[in-house]
Scaffold this motif. Structure first.
Motif, short mmCIF file in Angstrom:
data_model
loop_
_atom_site.label_atom_id
_atom_site.label_comp_id
_atom_site.label_asym_id
_atom_site.label_seq_id
_atom_site.Cartn_x
_atom_site.Cartn_y
_atom_site.Cartn_z
N GLU A 101 -36.28 -47.80 -36.87
CA GLU A 101 -36.11 -46.40 -36.57
C GLU A 101 -36.24 -45.56 -38.33
OE1 GLU A 101 -32.66 -44.49 -35.03
OE2 GLU A 101 -33.95 -43.86 -33.35
N ALA A 102 -35.66 -46.17 -38.90
CA ALA A 102 -35.44 -45.74 -40.23
C ALA A 102 -36.68 -45.37 -41.00
CB ALA A 102 -34.29 -46.39 -41.12
N VAL A 103 -37.79 -46.30 -40.68
CA VAL A 103 -38.79 -46.29 -41.47
C VAL A 103 -40.01 -45.77 -40.64
CG1 VAL A 103 -38.20 -48.39 -42.75
CG2 VAL A 103 -39.61 -48.51 -40.74
N ALA A 104 -39.69 -45.32 -39.35
CA ALA A 104 -40.87 -44.87 -38.41
C ALA A 104 -41.33 -43.45 -38.68
CB ALA A 104 -40.52 -45.05 -37.03
N VAL A 105 -42.30 -42.97 -38.65
CA VAL A 105 -43.05 -41.71 -38.98
C VAL A 105 -43.73 -41.20 -37.81
CG1 VAL A 105 -43.13 -42.22 -41.53
CG2 VAL A 105 -45.25 -42.77 -40.12
N ALA A 106 -44.24 -41.95 -36.75
CA ALA A 106 -44.77 -41.56 -35.78
C ALA A 106 -44.06 -40.26 -35.02
CB ALA A 106 -44.94 -42.63 -34.55
N PRO A 107 -44.76 -39.15 -34.78
CA PRO A 107 -44.20 -38.06 -34.20
C PRO A 107 -43.21 -38.28 -32.91
CG PRO A 107 -46.49 -37.79 -34.03
CD PRO A 107 -46.14 -39.04 -34.83
N SER A 108 -43.81 -39.29 -31.91
CA SER A 108 -42.93 -39.55 -30.89
C SER A 108 -42.90 -40.94 -30.78
CB SER A 108 -43.88 -38.85 -29.53
OG SER A 108 -43.85 -39.88 -28.51
N ARG A 109 -41.74 -41.31 -30.34
CA ARG A 109 -41.29 -42.93 -30.14
C ARG A 109 -40.50 -43.13 -28.98
NH1 ARG A 109 -38.40 -42.22 -35.17
NH2 ARG A 109 -40.41 -41.46 -36.27
N PHE A 110 -40.39 -44.47 -28.72
CA PHE A 110 -39.52 -44.93 -27.67
C PHE A 110 -38.38 -45.82 -28.09
CE2 PHE A 110 -42.94 -43.28 -25.25
CZ PHE A 110 -42.39 -42.78 -23.90
N ALA A 111 -37.10 -45.36 -28.20
CA ALA A 111 -35.79 -46.26 -28.54
C ALA A 111 -35.97 -47.34 -27.74
CB ALA A 111 -34.69 -45.35 -28.76
N ILE A 112 -35.81 -48.48 -28.17
CA ILE A 112 -35.45 -49.77 -27.02
C ILE A 112 -33.89 -49.93 -26.85
CG2 ILE A 112 -35.61 -52.30 -27.04
CD1 ILE A 112 -38.00 -52.12 -28.80
N LEU A 113 -33.63 -49.33 -25.73
CA LEU A 113 -32.06 -49.18 -25.47
C LEU A 113 -31.62 -50.85 -25.26
CD1 LEU A 113 -31.56 -45.92 -23.20
CD2 LEU A 113 -31.66 -46.33 -25.89
N GLY A 114 -32.45 -51.64 -24.56
CA GLY A 114 -31.90 -52.88 -24.33
C GLY A 114 -33.25 -53.67 -23.74
N THR A 115 -33.04 -55.10 -23.93
CA THR A 115 -34.09 -56.13 -23.16
C THR A 115 -33.23 -57.13 -22.41
OG1 THR A 115 -34.19 -57.38 -25.15
CG2 THR A 115 -35.67 -55.76 -25.07
#
Ligand code: COA
Length: 380
Positions: A213-227
């Motif tokens: 997440e710290a390097v992502a620049v995309a305006p919208s993203r999906f956090a992976i809460l778990g697998t």
């Protein structure tokens, strides 16, 4: 704690579509030819006549209306009934590398990431066109990604299992960006002469970028809460093709060297396994079905998806809540749930929760719970 986010997805759709009527027509022509060839044995009662397939059955039993394939002409030729994909030289790009490149470039473009900034590339799918060198390593060279690449196969669950590998690598800090690519040439493992299954599969390739997440620049993203992943051994979906075929003196072209399943049994055994997996995964995150705005489920059979969604949500899902893409794409193995995600996520509001879930041979099943977030929200 480093958080892994999905920042881009891509889809390669092959050029040829075959609708049910056209597929059934080719199948029934072959059936008539075959019954004519064996008319005397059938008349003597030594052989059962083959039965016609029907579009009505296919739609009613599966929800499939059409499928995309790399080559339609070979499949629809009653003398052949398998795709015609000419062998390429060692110096030409492999087919899966080409499909993967198209999907990967779209995913990277959406994520606003250059190929050279990707550290890890996984090609995850049901059927790989050769054992080595890995298709992933070839694709790494074709794209110009750095670091390392490898192939893996967990049948229809390959994408979710690869997302877990990618998310873990990002969370542990060993990579910043991991690309998961799913080039599925299902038409090459499908027995187009088997009435029970000739309509099931299509071809496609998906790609998905997982980033720190710290390097992502995309305006919208999906956090992976778990697998969460699960496997349970079963022979109800099986393919005996393998490198030992040559030395076991079995027929490498026999039907057991293609996809074979007991569809009813798969339906009955896999649905509860998958519903339990998603429900337990949600509970482990202190969530329940009500929290889910969307279920991006594996695309094998629309009745399976209805049943699984109903068990997870405790009620019938709306069409928008559990999107179906198998009507157009059929079962594209590991690519299916990712196609559903790729085509049906833009409309979700910030903080919406969803689950990507795949299931299939092994048995195997994987659940990935996601939360949508905009870049400005993350940085606040
Ligand atoms: N056209 C017309 N009739 C057909 C037919 C066809 N192509 N194929 C089968 N039938 C007939 C059967 O002969 C049977 O007839 P009968 O009742 O007279 O014996 C009847 O239709 C029902 O067949 P059945 O195989 O029980 O159908 P089904 O309702 O189970 O549907 C599948 C078949 C494959 C669509 C379904 O079982 C399925 O999708 N299962 C899960 C598959 C799956 O997810 N696999 C995972 C792969 S990753």
């Amino acid at each position: 704690m480093t958080r892994a986010v999905i920042t881009g997805t891509g889809l390669y759709t092959p050029p040829h579509a075959i609708d049910n009527a056209t597929l059934v027509d080719a199948f029934n022509t072959w059936v008539d030819d075959e019954n004519r060839r064996h008319a005397e044995a059938i008349a003597r009662g030594e052989r059962e006549p083959l039965l016609h397939s029907s579009s009505e059955f296919i739609v009613k039993a599966s929800g499939i209306h059409s499928r995309y394939v790399l080559d339609a002409s070979g499949i629809l030729d009653p003398e052949r009934m398998r795709p015609r994909l000419p062998q390429r030289t060692d110096d030409e790009p492999s087919i899966q590398c080409e499909m993967g490149r198209a999907a990967a470039l779209e995913a990277l473009d959406r994520a606003q990431v250059a190929p050279a900034d990707v550290d890890m590339l996984i090609v995850a799918c049901s059927n790989l066109e050769r054992p080595y060198p890995a298709v992933a390593v070839e694709l790494q060279a074709a794209l110009g990604t750095r670091g390392f690449a490898f192939d893996m196969n967990v049948a229809c669950s390959s994408a979710t299992f690869a997302i877990e590998m990618a998310a873990n690598a990002v969370r542990s800090g060993s990579v910043k960006r991991a690309l998961v690519v799913n080039p599925e040439i299902c038409s090459a493992h499908l027995n187009f002469r088997d009435r029970d299954s000739h309509f099931i599969f299509g071809d496609a390739c998906t790609a998905l970028l997982v980033e720190d997440e710290a390097v992502a620049v995309a305006p919208s993203r999906f956090a992976i809460l778990g697998t969460r992943l699960v496997t349970r051994y079963s022979n109800a979906i099986r393919n005996n093709a393998g490198f030992l075929n040559r030395v076991t003196d079995s027929d490498p072209l026999a039907a057991d060297k293609l996809f074979v399943q007991e569809g009813r049994r798969v339906f009955k055994e896999v649905c509860p396994m998958v519903a339990d997996l998603i429900s337990a995964h949600l509970a482990s995150l202190d969530l329940d079905g009500d929290a889910l705005s969307r279920l991006w489920l594996h695309q094998a059979n629309r009745h399976m998806n209805d049943l699984i969604a109903r068990r997870v949500l405790g009620r019938d899902p709306s069409p928008a809540q559990a999107p179906i893409i198998l009507d157009r794409y059929a079962n594209t193995s590991s690519a299916g749930s990712i196609i559903a995600f790729h085509l049906h996520h833009d409309d979700l509001p910030d903080a919406a929760l969803g689950v990507v879930c795949s299931f299939g041979a092994g048995y195997s099943a994987g659940s990935v719970i996601l939360r949508k977030q905009s870049a400005h929200k993350v940085n606040e």
